[in-house]
Design a protein around this motif. Structure first.
Motif, PDB file in Angstrom:
ATOM      1  N   ILE A  87     -76.551 -32.067 -22.029  1.00  0.00           N
ATOM      2  CA  ILE A  87     -75.824 -33.230 -23.402  1.00  0.00           C
ATOM      3  C   ILE A  87     -75.694 -32.734 -24.545  1.00  0.00           C
ATOM      4  O   ILE A  87     -76.991 -32.242 -25.421  1.00  0.00           O
ATOM      5  N   GLY A  88     -74.859 -32.155 -25.055  1.00  0.00           N
ATOM      6  CA  GLY A  88     -74.716 -31.316 -26.678  1.00  0.00           C
ATOM      7  C   GLY A  88     -73.554 -32.644 -27.106  1.00  0.00           C
ATOM      8  O   GLY A  88     -73.214 -32.053 -28.753  1.00  0.00           O
ATOM      9  N   LEU A  89     -72.669 -33.220 -26.411  1.00  0.00           N
ATOM     10  CA  LEU A  89     -71.599 -34.103 -27.796  1.00  0.00           C
ATOM     11  C   LEU A  89     -71.834 -35.347 -26.765  1.00  0.00           C
ATOM     12  O   LEU A  89     -71.482 -35.619 -25.855  1.00  0.00           O
ATOM     13  N   PHE A  90     -72.081 -36.336 -28.456  1.00  0.00           N
ATOM     14  CA  PHE A  90     -72.061 -37.921 -27.578  1.00  0.00           C
ATOM     15  C   PHE A  90     -70.042 -38.408 -28.977  1.00  0.00           C
ATOM     16  O   PHE A  90     -70.393 -38.074 -29.889  1.00  0.00           O
ATOM     17  N   ALA A  91     -69.550 -38.839 -27.950  1.00  0.00           N
ATOM     18  CA  ALA A  91     -68.561 -39.849 -29.157  1.00  0.00           C
ATOM     19  C   ALA A  91     -68.827 -41.152 -28.195  1.00  0.00           C
ATOM     20  O   ALA A  91     -67.856 -41.459 -27.338  1.00  0.00           O
TER      21      ALA A  91
END
Length: 260
Positions: A87-91
């Motif tokens: 995972i490279g993006l967490f929202a």
């Protein structure tokens, strides 16, 4: 944008609160730029429908996790299911609000809101910040609000949770930047989503969730805070020149008209 975005924030992104509203729109916006998705929310049926829609329309993989982030141990359960994904993006979009006189509300609702809007976000962000610092890349999007820049009568606790998120995001932005990790606070005003119904608010002059999602993704890596939507920009910049006590008074009038 796609190749650079995928390189820095891919190949997987995780979005909480994806069952509807801004979370749903943001998941679609992320899929547009080619990232695989882990979508998290309480409503499994809606997640299944969204996942199917995204996979048909975009060439990405979607994993669904139905979980209530207000419950104890929910974040540990979530983390245990995602360790194997790159995972490279967490929202962190999951959240809700209340409106009206604080003393007339249900204290359990107010405490649950703190759990979802603050405690859960901190726990999740701690996990992803450590992962992203290790891999020396990544992005974190936290959901602020127009109401998070001053006290707001008739939405006092919700505004306080968003003030927490705003300050948290600003501090982390400069902490993590040196490690190649981008942190953004997205602080819209009224939005056309299920939020207003749950908060018992009349959401007039609201921005669309699609606009909020699009502007948020465009700002990641370039700004500390984005105010998506006309009303958020207009009120934000017109209020900022006023003394804080005047901003609170004006927000009291605005929120008093919005609260049902």
């Amino acid at each position: 944008m796609n190749s650079n975005f995928q390189k820095k924030y891919g190949p997987w992104a995780l979005v909480t609160g994806a069952s509807d509203g801004i979370g749903r729109a943001l998941a679609i916006e992320i899929a547009k730029v080619g990232l695989n998705l882990i979508i998290v929310g309480r409503n499994n049926e809606r997640l299944e429908k969204l996942g199917s829609e995204i996979q048909k329309k975009f060439n990405v993989i979607v994993k669904i996790i139905a979980i209530d982030l207000a419950k104890n141990e929910s974040n540990k359960a979530l983390i245990s299911q995602i360790n194997q994904y790159e995972i490279g993006l967490f929202a962190a979009i999951a959240g809700f609000g209340t409106s009206g006189d604080f003393f007339k509300g249900k204290i359990q609702d107010e405490l649950e809101m703190i759990d979802v809007n603050c405690r859960s976000v901190v726990e999740q962000t701690y996990y992803f910040a450590n992962r992203f610092v290790t891999q020396k890349r990544g992005g974190i999007i936290l959901m602020g609000s127009l109401v998070g820049f001053q006290g707001v009568p008739y939405s006092a606790n919700y505004a306080a949770t968003k003030a927490f998120i705003q300050n948290f995001a600003e501090g982390l932005h400069f902490e993590l930047k040196q490690f190649g990790v981008d942190v953004l606070s997205s602080a819209p005003g009224p939005v056309q989503s299920g939020f207003g119904k749950r908060a018992n608010l009349n959401m007039g002059n609201a921005a669309s969730t699609e606009v909020v999602a699009e502007k948020t993704i465009q700002a990641l890596g370039y700004m500390v805070t984005i105010r998506p939507g006309f009303l958020s920009k207009f009120l934000g910049w017109s209020l900022i020149i006023l003394p804080r006590i005047m901003r609170i008074y004006i927000m009291r009038i605005i929120m008093g008209k919005m609260a049902k």
